[in-house]
Design a protein around this motif. Structure first.
Motif, PDB file in Angstrom:
ATOM      1  N   GLN A 118     -53.524  11.775  -6.104  1.00 36.25           N
ATOM      2  CA  GLN A 118     -52.123  12.160  -5.977  1.00 36.25           C
ATOM      3  C   GLN A 118     -51.581  12.595  -7.335  1.00 36.25           C
ATOM      4  N   PHE A 119     -51.303  13.897  -7.469  1.00 36.24           N
ATOM      5  CA  PHE A 119     -50.670  14.408  -8.679  1.00 36.24           C
ATOM      6  C   PHE A 119     -49.155  14.197  -8.589  1.00 36.24           C
ATOM      7  N   ARG A 120     -48.500  14.139  -9.742  1.00 38.45           N
ATOM      8  CA  ARG A 120     -47.061  13.875  -9.813  1.00 38.45           C
ATOM      9  C   ARG A 120     -46.701  12.650  -8.962  1.00 38.45           C
ATOM     10  N   ALA A 121     -47.536  11.638  -9.066  1.00 40.40           N
ATOM     11  CA  ALA A 121     -47.357  10.448  -8.236  1.00 40.40           C
ATOM     12  C   ALA A 121     -46.074   9.711  -8.604  1.00 40.40           C
ATOM     13  N   SER A 122     -45.361   9.266  -7.591  1.00 39.96           N
ATOM     14  CA  SER A 122     -44.173   8.440  -7.797  1.00 39.96           C
ATOM     15  C   SER A 122     -44.569   6.974  -7.733  1.00 39.96           C
ATOM     16  N   LEU A 123     -43.690   6.129  -8.206  1.00 34.22           N
ATOM     17  CA  LEU A 123     -43.930   4.691  -8.124  1.00 34.22           C
ATOM     18  C   LEU A 123     -44.113   4.270  -6.669  1.00 34.22           C
ATOM     19  N   GLU A 124     -43.310   4.855  -5.787  1.00 35.48           N
ATOM     20  CA  GLU A 124     -43.395   4.507  -4.377  1.00 35.48           C
ATOM     21  C   GLU A 124     -44.770   4.833  -3.790  1.00 35.48           C
ATOM     22  N   GLN A 125     -45.346   5.959  -4.205  1.00 33.12           N
ATOM     23  CA  GLN A 125     -46.680   6.317  -3.709  1.00 33.12           C
ATOM     24  C   GLN A 125     -47.746   5.373  -4.265  1.00 33.12           C
ATOM     25  N   ASP A 126     -47.622   5.030  -5.540  1.00 36.18           N
ATOM     26  CA  ASP A 126     -48.584   4.091  -6.139  1.00 36.18           C
ATOM     27  C   ASP A 126     -48.521   2.729  -5.441  1.00 36.18           C
ATOM     28  N   LEU A 127     -47.305   2.267  -5.163  1.00 35.90           N
ATOM     29  CA  LEU A 127     -47.153   0.979  -4.488  1.00 35.90           C
ATOM     30  C   LEU A 127     -47.656   1.046  -3.043  1.00 35.90           C
ATOM     31  N   ALA A 128     -47.404   2.188  -2.392  1.00 30.70           N
ATOM     32  CA  ALA A 128     -47.880   2.348  -1.018  1.00 30.70           C
ATOM     33  C   ALA A 128     -49.403   2.296  -0.966  1.00 30.70           C
ATOM     34  N   ALA A 129     -50.062   2.832  -2.003  1.00 30.39           N
ATOM     35  CA  ALA A 129     -51.529   2.795  -2.054  1.00 30.39           C
ATOM     36  C   ALA A 129     -52.031   1.356  -2.153  1.00 30.39           C
ATOM     37  N   VAL A 130     -51.342   0.544  -2.951  1.00 27.79           N
ATOM     38  CA  VAL A 130     -51.737  -0.862  -3.081  1.00 27.79           C
ATOM     39  C   VAL A 130     -51.613  -1.570  -1.731  1.00 27.79           C
ATOM     40  N   HIS A 131     -50.510  -1.318  -1.033  1.00 25.26           N
ATOM     41  CA  HIS A 131     -50.306  -1.952   0.271  1.00 25.26           C
ATOM     42  C   HIS A 131     -51.304  -1.417   1.306  1.00 25.26           C
ATOM     43  N   GLU A 132     -51.602  -0.130   1.230  1.00 24.42           N
ATOM     44  CA  GLU A 132     -52.497   0.491   2.210  1.00 24.42           C
ATOM     45  C   GLU A 132     -53.940   0.029   2.053  1.00 24.42           C
ATOM     46  N   PHE A 133     -54.440   0.021   0.824  1.00 26.67           N
ATOM     47  CA  PHE A 133     -55.865  -0.218   0.610  1.00 26.67           C
ATOM     48  C   PHE A 133     -56.202  -1.664   0.253  1.00 26.67           C
ATOM     49  N   LYS A 134     -55.178  -2.472  -0.062  1.00 26.95           N
ATOM     50  CA  LYS A 134     -55.394  -3.898  -0.362  1.00 26.95           C
ATOM     51  C   LYS A 134     -56.604  -4.089  -1.294  1.00 26.95           C
ATOM     52  N   PRO A 135     -56.489  -3.581  -2.526  1.00 26.83           N
ATOM     53  CA  PRO A 135     -57.641  -3.595  -3.437  1.00 26.83           C
ATOM     54  C   PRO A 135     -57.948  -4.977  -3.994  1.00 26.83           C
ATOM     55  N   ASP A 136     -59.145  -5.108  -4.532  1.00 24.35           N
ATOM     56  CA  ASP A 136     -59.510  -6.310  -5.279  1.00 24.35           C
ATOM     57  C   ASP A 136     -58.910  -6.266  -6.684  1.00 24.35           C
ATOM     58  N   LEU A 137     -58.566  -5.059  -7.136  1.00 22.53           N
ATOM     59  CA  LEU A 137     -57.950  -4.867  -8.450  1.00 22.53           C
ATOM     60  C   LEU A 137     -57.045  -3.649  -8.395  1.00 22.53           C
ATOM     61  N   ALA A 138     -55.824  -3.800  -8.885  1.00 23.78           N
ATOM     62  CA  ALA A 138     -54.892  -2.677  -8.999  1.00 23.78           C
ATOM     63  C   ALA A 138     -54.705  -2.362 -10.481  1.00 23.78           C
ATOM     64  N   ILE A 139     -55.073  -1.153 -10.870  1.00 25.29           N
ATOM     65  CA  ILE A 139     -54.847  -0.686 -12.243  1.00 25.29           C
ATOM     66  C   ILE A 139     -53.656   0.257 -12.189  1.00 25.29           C
ATOM     67  N   GLY A 140     -52.638   0.009 -13.022  1.00 26.36           N
ATOM     68  CA  GLY A 140     -51.462   0.863 -12.911  1.00 26.36           C
ATOM     69  C   GLY A 140     -50.452   0.650 -14.004  1.00 26.36           C
ATOM     70  N   THR A 141     -49.261   1.178 -13.768  1.00 25.60           N
ATOM     71  CA  THR A 141     -48.142   1.034 -14.695  1.00 25.60           C
ATOM     72  C   THR A 141     -47.539  -0.359 -14.539  1.00 25.60           C
TER      73      THR A 141
END
Length: 519
Positions: free
Chosen positions: A394-417
């Protein structure tokens, strides 16, 4: 991938990006300040920014990157250069925040400031004050260049830095506009100043002999490296170029003015960070080839060495020699230190796709890469490679999109802002701050291949600790009762009826604005 990270649709009526009703001050709103800047004579530069750093012109505050003040990027570039002074022109609160952040990140020199008020702004006295400050600072014994940066309000008011003298007492004068309503991210603002300096230096080189680099000129053709990198990376890149008879040139942004000449005098440019559009324009004007991506992981290094060799007309046998020397070592390191786990990745530095490639080659189940930077010709190869591995980018990603990815994929590790890291930890998901813990590590060649595994695996191993803390604290201080409350004083209660009424009023107001538009 079939999964799409949605964002909440915004109302069709125009939404101001800041508080309104304060004239042309900081709270006028992005659209109002942009219109004012264009009417004040800044159309040409703002139109160029729109081309160089494209974003959706209809994007509202919640479907575009949320970055720190863009001017920090330009300020950082100037503060890291020897014999370079920086002067800010903007609202006092903005200048305070920028200087505070600069010193937090290790600046060891003062930042100049030209204050103003409504009268000096409208009468043109501010420009005269800036001109006076520049003349006072222009000491060739101390400085090679002075950088003056217009922030939002002076830009919107049309303060004409472009008519300042180009040189005073042998000191170069560089005036740039870096408004928050014209430059999307602080990463791209680095390019605003780097590009302006390269343009000035290229003009000087065309006019006659220029100063040699501090360490002398390389006896081999050089590859200029575009983008701020971990200090070890240029050294590692130089080692990988050696079998091809090439050397690593200066990194742009440079640390000294004379390095700009050496950067322009190269065999090719490696766009390690892909958003330096204005800088690439100057290298194009100098007739230099541009190569995208970077030597990260096995596939990335192999493709990059081939591309560099072809761009500089190196014999295939020499290109193969470089590959044969380094690719087996990279492969061995990747196999020795695998990463096992699901990861989401987001950031605003510009190297997110490169880190994503390295994570995938290290064995990680990477599901999402979000970057605040735009899609360009120089990250296209990284995009195609990641998508071929099933990674959503996702280019020009918003905070909302980054957070939605965490909720969607339920990762073992989230690297981010910072806000992504905070949200992930609240969900008991281990997380790492991209800027300080990931991008501040070597990424290139054999050294980069194993650099992420230790910190990533250690972080994923902390899952049990997060679950223990969650069990201990329970649901205290979450949702509508976020914070620490004493039951004796009362805990905030949820008010769904109030929320519903406010939502109804907001929809009503949006419909009213839409109706007024049609009149």
């Amino acid at each position: 991938m079939s999964t799409i990270i949605p964002i909440i649709p915004m109302p069709t009526a125009p939404i101001s990006t800041a508080l309104e009703g304060d004239g042309m001050g900081c709270h006028s709103g992005g659209d109002a300040m942009l219109a004012a800047a264009k009417s004040a004579g800044k159309s040409e530069i703002l139109d160029q920014y729109a081309k160089d750093y494209p974003k959706d012109p209809k994007a509202g505050p919640h479907d575009q990157p949320q970055s720190m003040c863009p001017a920090f990027g330009s300020l950082r570039v100037g503060l890291r250069m020897r014999r370079t002074a920086t002067i800010l022109s903007g609202s006092a609160c903005c200048v305070y925040g920028l200087t505070f952040t600069s010193h937090f990140y290790g600046a060891k020199r003062s930042v100049g400031y030209v204050p103003f008020n409504s009268e000096s702004l409208v009468t043109g006295k501010l420009f005269e004050d800036i001109r006076e400050a520049v003349f006072q600072q222009a000491d060739p014994a101390l400085y090679d260049a002075i950088v003056i940066i217009n922030l939002c309000v002076p830009t919107a008011s049309g303060v004409p830095l472009q008519i300042l003298p180009k040189e005073i007492n042998g000191v170069r004068i560089i005036g740039i506009d870096v408004p928050g309503f014209g430059v999307p991210t602080h990463a791209e603002a680095k390019d605003v100043l780097a590009g302006a300096m390269l343009k000035y230096a290229r003009t000087e080189a065309l006019a006659g002999p220029v100063q040699a680099p501090r360490n002398g000129k390389s006896d081999k053709p050089t590859i200029t490296l575009l983008g701020e990198m971990f200090p070890a990376d240029p050294v590692i890149i130089g080692m990988m170029l050696e079998p091809m008879g090439l050397a690593a040139g200066p990194s742009v942004p440079t640390r000294e003015w004379r390095e700009l000449y050496a950067a322009l005098d190269c065999a090719a440019v490696a766009a390690i960070h892909p958003f330096y559009t204005a800088s690439v324009r100057e290298f194009d004007a100098a007739g230099r080839a541009i190569v995208g991506s970077a030597p990260v992981g096995y596939d990335g290094t192999q493709a990059w060495l081939q591309a560099i060799g072809e761009a500089t007309n190196i014999a295939q046998s020499d290109i193969d020699a470089a590959k044969n020397k380094f690719l087996p070592a990279i492969q061995a390191v990747l196999a020795k230190t695998p990463i096992k786990g699901r990861i989401t990745l987001s950031g605003y530095e510009g190297s997110e796709l490169l880190v994503g490639r390295l994570l995938v080659e290290s064995g990680a189940d990477l599901r999402y890469v979000g970057t605040a930077c735009p899609r360009t010709a120089w990250n296209e190869a990284d995009l195609q490679w990641l998508q071929s591995k099933g990674v959503m980018v996702q280019f020009r990603a918003s905070l909302e999109q980054d957070l939605a990815a965490v909720h969607e994929f339920k990762p073992d590790l989230a690297i981010g802002t910072t806000p992504v890291v905070q949200a992930a930890k609240e969900l008991t998901i281990p997380s790492l701050y991209f800027t300080n813990l990931i991008s501040a590590r070597p990424l290139m060649g054999p050294a980069g291949a194993g650099s992420l595994a230790t910190v990533v695996n250690a972080a994923m191993g902390n899952k049990a600790r997060f679950e223990q803390m969650k069990d201990f604290f329970g649901s205290v201080g979450t949702g509508h009762s976020t914070g620490v409350w004493e039951s004796a004083q009362g805990v905030p209660q949820d008010r769904p009826e109030f929320k519903a009424e406010q939502r109804r009023l907001a929809v009503k107001m949006a419909k009213k604005r839409k109706a007024e538009e049609m009149i």
